[in-house]
Enzyme design. Structure first.
Site, short mmCIF file in Angstrom:
data_model
loop_
_atom_site.label_atom_id
_atom_site.label_comp_id
_atom_site.label_asym_id
_atom_site.label_seq_id
_atom_site.Cartn_x
_atom_site.Cartn_y
_atom_site.Cartn_z
N MET A 63 -16.03 20.62 -20.87
CA MET A 63 -15.25 19.49 -20.46
C MET A 63 -14.12 19.35 -21.48
O MET A 63 -14.37 19.73 -22.58
CB MET A 63 -15.84 18.24 -19.96
CG MET A 63 -16.72 18.85 -18.63
SD MET A 63 -17.69 17.28 -17.80
CE MET A 63 -18.86 16.96 -19.10
N CYS A 64 -13.45 18.07 -21.04
CA CYS A 64 -12.23 17.87 -22.20
C CYS A 64 -12.66 16.55 -22.96
O CYS A 64 -13.72 16.23 -22.87
CB CYS A 64 -11.15 17.58 -21.09
SG CYS A 64 -10.67 18.61 -20.02
N GLN A 65 -11.83 16.34 -23.89
CA GLN A 65 -12.03 15.36 -24.65
C GLN A 65 -11.01 14.14 -24.35
O GLN A 65 -9.76 14.63 -24.29
CB GLN A 65 -11.98 15.74 -26.14
CG GLN A 65 -13.04 16.67 -26.43
CD GLN A 65 -14.16 15.99 -27.11
OE1 GLN A 65 -14.06 14.81 -27.88
NE2 GLN A 65 -15.41 16.55 -26.83
#
Length: 257
Positions: free
Chosen positions: A1-3
């Protein structure tokens, strides 16, 4: 997933220190290499930079690391593509106008099978579940308050309701701001720290860099930094509980419900 990375302050502040560690997660200390973006509010205006290159290789990211843009509201995102191709239109943060103000949104997580019917004036440009969620939030807010912006306390239950409905589809961590109020929703993983007097030194996890904030601040300054995971290893970060929607103002978290 993203940050995700966010900053909310009571005085305009640069995000160079936090962004130095955060951007390292875009291909050096983590695998998020599918684009990145950052937005800075300055009064009613908003500077926005996005790029499909990994943050560690992007010349635009290098500009942000070196150029001390001062802002009270900042939202940044590093992308690991799940829904939507690697393309500029799919890079966060997304930005739209509502009630005569820019609204900026960045999301971390996946929302499988989230395909709302296109209703209202806000439509996605790209292919991401994130932008679809952003448009639904804005359309819901506009429907509830069609004429002018409500107070944060009035807006909160509407935002909480639509957020809960979207979160039923999957993981929905997000940062959302119009430069006046900074909303943060945690679905699985988000944390924050409030830096205020007495200030101390902080050391980044993702880069060997230490800054003594006592040398750069006044006793009245207050800065809240929000991130997917802690950026420093010598400070105490507060974990946001899953399902919690916070509003930050002047560097402090507020709870309306």
């Amino acid at each position: 997933m993203c940050q995700l990375l966010g900053m909310n302050c009571n005085v305009p502040t640069d995000i160079c220190f936090s962004f130095e560690g955060f951007s390292a997660r875009g291909g050096r200390t983590d695998e998020h290499q599918d684009g990145w973006g950052i937005a800075f509010f300055e009064g009613a205006g908003c500077r926005s930079f996005i790029d499909i290159q990994a943050a560690i290789a992007s010349p635009v990211a290098e500009l942000v690391r070196k150029y001390p843009i001062h802002s009270t509201h900042v939202i940044a995102h590093i992308r690991k593509a799940t829904f939507g191709k690697v393309a500029l239109e799919n890079c966060h943060p997304f930005q739209r106008e509502l009630w005569g103000r820019y609204w900026v949104f960045a999301h971390n997580g996946d929302l499988p099978n989230f395909e709302p019917e296109p209703e209202g004036i806000y439509r996605p440009v790209g292919q991401t579940d994130s932008e679809r969620a952003f448009c639904l939030i804005l359309n819901t807010m506009r429907q509830a308050f069609p004429i002018e912006k409500p107070s944060a306390a009035e807006l909160y239950p509407v935002l909480k309701s639509v957020t809960s409905a979207i979160a039923n589809y999957g993981t929905f961590n997000y940062l959302f701001s119009d430069g006046e109020t900074f909303f943060v929703h945690c679905s699985t993983k988000l944390c924050y720290i409030v830096r205020q007097a007495p200030f101390a030194a902080a050391h980044l996890i993702d880069a060997d860099l230490t800054v003594d904030f006592q040398e750069l601040t006044t006793p009245n300054d207050r800065v809240a930094v929000i991130a997917t995971t802690p950026l420093t290893d010598n400070e105490t970060w507060t974990t946001i509980e899953p399902g919690e929607l916070l509003a930050f103002q002047d560097g402090l978290p507020m709870r309306f419900g």
